[in-house]
Design a protein around this motif. Sequence first.
Motif, short mmCIF file in Angstrom:
data_model
loop_
_atom_site.label_atom_id
_atom_site.label_comp_id
_atom_site.label_asym_id
_atom_site.label_seq_id
_atom_site.Cartn_x
_atom_site.Cartn_y
_atom_site.Cartn_z
N GLN A 1 0.82 -1.21 0.00
CA GLN A 1 0.00 0.00 0.00
C GLN A 1 0.86 1.26 0.00
O GLN A 1 0.54 2.24 -0.69
N LYS A 2 1.96 1.26 0.74
CA LYS A 2 2.85 2.42 0.75
C LYS A 2 3.46 2.65 -0.63
O LYS A 2 3.56 3.79 -1.09
N LEU A 3 3.86 1.56 -1.25
CA LEU A 3 4.45 1.70 -2.59
C LEU A 3 3.40 2.14 -3.61
O LEU A 3 3.70 2.94 -4.51
N ALA A 4 2.17 1.66 -3.45
CA ALA A 4 1.10 2.09 -4.36
C ALA A 4 0.86 3.60 -4.22
O ALA A 4 0.67 4.31 -5.22
N GLN A 5 0.89 4.09 -2.98
CA GLN A 5 0.70 5.53 -2.75
C GLN A 5 1.84 6.33 -3.38
O GLN A 5 1.62 7.40 -3.98
N PHE A 6 3.06 5.81 -3.26
CA PHE A 6 4.21 6.50 -3.87
C PHE A 6 4.04 6.58 -5.39
O PHE A 6 4.21 7.65 -5.99
N TYR A 7 3.72 5.45 -6.03
CA TYR A 7 3.59 5.45 -7.49
C TYR A 7 2.39 6.26 -7.95
O TYR A 7 2.39 6.78 -9.08
N GLU A 8 1.40 6.39 -7.10
CA GLU A 8 0.26 7.28 -7.42
C GLU A 8 0.75 8.72 -7.56
O GLU A 8 0.34 9.44 -8.48
N THR A 9 1.62 9.14 -6.65
CA THR A 9 2.13 10.52 -6.73
C THR A 9 2.99 10.72 -7.97
O THR A 9 3.12 11.84 -8.47
N LYS A 10 3.59 9.62 -8.47
CA LYS A 10 4.43 9.71 -9.67
C LYS A 10 3.63 9.49 -10.96
O LYS A 10 4.22 9.45 -12.04
N LYS A 11 2.32 9.31 -10.82
CA LYS A 11 1.44 9.06 -11.98
C LYS A 11 1.83 7.78 -12.72
O LYS A 11 1.55 7.63 -13.92
N ASP A 12 2.46 6.85 -12.00
CA ASP A 12 2.84 5.57 -12.58
C ASP A 12 1.72 4.57 -12.25
O ASP A 12 1.79 3.81 -11.28
N THR A 13 0.67 4.58 -13.06
CA THR A 13 -0.52 3.78 -12.74
C THR A 13 -0.25 2.28 -12.85
O THR A 13 -0.85 1.47 -12.14
N SER A 14 0.65 1.89 -13.73
CA SER A 14 0.96 0.46 -13.88
C SER A 14 1.57 -0.10 -12.60
O SER A 14 1.13 -1.14 -12.07
N SER A 15 2.59 0.59 -12.06
CA SER A 15 3.22 0.14 -10.81
C SER A 15 2.24 0.25 -9.65
O SER A 15 2.20 -0.61 -8.77
N ARG A 16 1.45 1.32 -9.64
CA ARG A 16 0.45 1.48 -8.57
C ARG A 16 -0.50 0.29 -8.55
O ARG A 16 -0.75 -0.31 -7.49
N ASP A 17 -1.06 -0.05 -9.73
CA ASP A 17 -2.05 -1.13 -9.79
C ASP A 17 -1.43 -2.48 -9.43
O ASP A 17 -2.09 -3.34 -8.81
N LYS A 18 -0.16 -2.66 -9.80
CA LYS A 18 0.51 -3.91 -9.45
C LYS A 18 0.56 -4.08 -7.93
O LYS A 18 0.21 -5.15 -7.40
N HIS A 19 0.95 -3.02 -7.23
CA HIS A 19 1.06 -3.12 -5.77
C HIS A 19 -0.32 -3.19 -5.11
O HIS A 19 -0.50 -3.91 -4.12
N LEU A 20 -1.29 -2.47 -5.64
CA LEU A 20 -2.65 -2.60 -5.11
C LEU A 20 -3.17 -4.03 -5.31
O LEU A 20 -3.85 -4.59 -4.44
N GLY A 21 -2.84 -4.61 -6.46
CA GLY A 21 -3.26 -5.99 -6.73
C GLY A 21 -2.65 -6.98 -5.77
O GLY A 21 -3.34 -7.86 -5.22
N TYR A 22 -1.33 -6.84 -5.51
CA TYR A 22 -0.68 -7.77 -4.58
C TYR A 22 -1.16 -7.54 -3.14
O TYR A 22 -1.27 -8.50 -2.36
N ALA A 23 -1.47 -6.30 -2.79
CA ALA A 23 -2.04 -6.05 -1.46
C ALA A 23 -3.39 -6.75 -1.33
O ALA A 23 -3.69 -7.37 -0.30
N ALA A 24 -4.21 -6.68 -2.39
CA ALA A 24 -5.52 -7.33 -2.38
C ALA A 24 -5.37 -8.85 -2.31
O ALA A 24 -6.12 -9.54 -1.60
N LEU A 25 -4.39 -9.40 -3.05
CA LEU A 25 -4.15 -10.84 -3.01
C LEU A 25 -3.76 -11.30 -1.61
O LEU A 25 -4.26 -12.32 -1.11
N LEU A 26 -2.85 -10.56 -0.96
CA LEU A 26 -2.45 -10.92 0.40
C LEU A 26 -3.62 -10.83 1.38
O LEU A 26 -3.77 -11.68 2.26
N LYS A 27 -4.46 -9.80 1.22
CA LYS A 27 -5.66 -9.69 2.06
C LYS A 27 -6.58 -10.89 1.84
O LYS A 27 -7.12 -11.45 2.79
#
Length: 460
Positions: free
Chosen positions: A360-386
Motif C-alpha cells: 500500500q505504501k508503494l502504491a501511494q508513492f507510485y500514485e504521486t508519480k502518476k505511474d498507474t501500472s506500478s500502482r495497480d501492481k502493488h494494489l493488486g498484490y495487497a488485495a491478493l495478500l488480504k
Amino acid sequence: MQIMIRLLMVIITTEIVYSGYWAAQQLGQYVPVLPEITFDDPLLAANLKALAETARQGESQDWQLLGEGLLGQGFYGEAELAFRQAVQMDPQNSMAQYNLAFCIDRTGRIAESTHEYLKAAKLAKPSESLIGSRESCIYQVGRNALRLENPAEAEEIFLDGIGFLPAVYQYSKLLVRSNRPAEAMPKINHGLSVFPNSVKFTALKMRALEQLGYFLEAEKEARLLERCESVMPTDFSIILVTPLNANLGIQHEEEISEQLWADQSLDLIAEKMNELLLLLGPTSHQKKYALRKSLIKVEYERQNANSMLELILQAHADGDFDAELLQSEGDAFALKEDWERAVSLWLRALRMSPNVTLHQKLAQFYETKKDTSSRDKHLGYAALLKAKEKYFKNQLEDSREAIRQAEKMLPEIATVWYYSAEIERALKNPDQAQANYALCLEFDPTHGRAVRALKSLGQN
C-alpha cells in the motif's frame, strides 16, 4: 543498689527471653531457595528477592506468588519448593497444589506428579477453566497415563472427564488410533459443534472418515484443514507459564509500556523504553532487539526520523538485520522525504517478507508519480495478500471481495486465479471454481496444486 541490681536482672531476663523467641521464630521460618540468575535481566533478581522476602515473613498466598514468579521464568525446581511451602501452610490452597504437580510434571517425575494432580483434583471445584479446575487435573492424569504408555488407562480417565473438551479430543483420538472410528465420530462432531474451526478435531475427523472408507468426505476435511486454527489447547504448559513470565523483570516493564499505547502517551512510552534500553545496554539480552523495534514504532508515531535511524544503526551494530528493520528504515527516510532511498529499502523488504502495508505504501508513492501500472501492481498484490489472509481465517465472503480486486489489478497472475478458485470452491460454487482453476493453468500450466485441485473437483 539492690533495686538497681534487680532492675538490671529483669531487663537482662527480658532480653534473653525476647532473643530466644526471635531466634526460635527465625529457625522456624522456611528460607526461600532462589536460583543463580546468570542471564541478562537486570531487574529479575531484585524482583525475585523481593517476592522471597515477602514470602519468608508471609502466608500461603505469598509463597504461591513466589512460586509463580519462579515458574514463569522456568525455575521449576525452586518453584516446586515454594509451592510445597504454600501447600504446607494452607492445605486447601488448590492452585498452589496444582502448580506443585505441574512443576513435578515438568521435571519428568510422571508418577509423582499424577499423585499430586489427584490431590489437586480433590481440592478444586468443577469448572471449564483450562487451568487448575478438577477437570483439568484429571485431564493431566490422563496425559500422564499416555506418557507412561498405558492407553487403556488413559482412555478410561478421558472417558471419565468427557465433559471437558480437551478430554473429548484425547478420548476420540484413542478411539481412532485403535481403529474404532464409528465410536469416535459422535464425539468428534460434538467437538466441532463447539469449535467449528478446530484444526485438531478437523484432522481427527479426516482420519476417522478415511478409516470408514469415506474418501471423498475425508478429502473435503483435508481441504478444510488449511482454513482451520488451533483454537483448543491440549497442552496447558504455555497457557499457564506465559502470563506468569510477564509478571517480573524486563518483560513486565515492557508490558506496562505496551499498555500505555492505549492512551497514546507517546512521550511517556518513549521515556520508559529508553530507560529500559539503558538498563539492557551492557547486556546481550534477547529482549533488547524486541524493545528497540517497539521504540522504533513509537518514534515513527512521533515523526522522529533521526531517532529511528539511530535505533536501527544500534540494532545493526548488535548484528540484527531483517525485513522489519528494512521497512522501518524506509519509513524513516519517507519521513525525511528522501523517496529514492525509502522506496529502495521498501522494495528490499518486500522481497524478503511481503505484506499488505508495504504494498500500500508503494502504491501511494507510485500514485504521486502518476505511474498507474506500478500502482495497480502493488494494489493488486495487497488485495491478493488480504484475500489469502481472510481465506485462511475462513472469512470467505471478505476473502472473495479482496480476490476480485486482485483479479482486476493482476489479471494474468496464476496465483490470483488459483485462490479465486479455492474461495469459490469453499463457497460451494464448483462451476466457477473449475473455470478459475482453468484460468490459473492457462497462465501457469505447471501449477501443481491447481492441477490436483481440478482433478479432485472432477471426481467430486
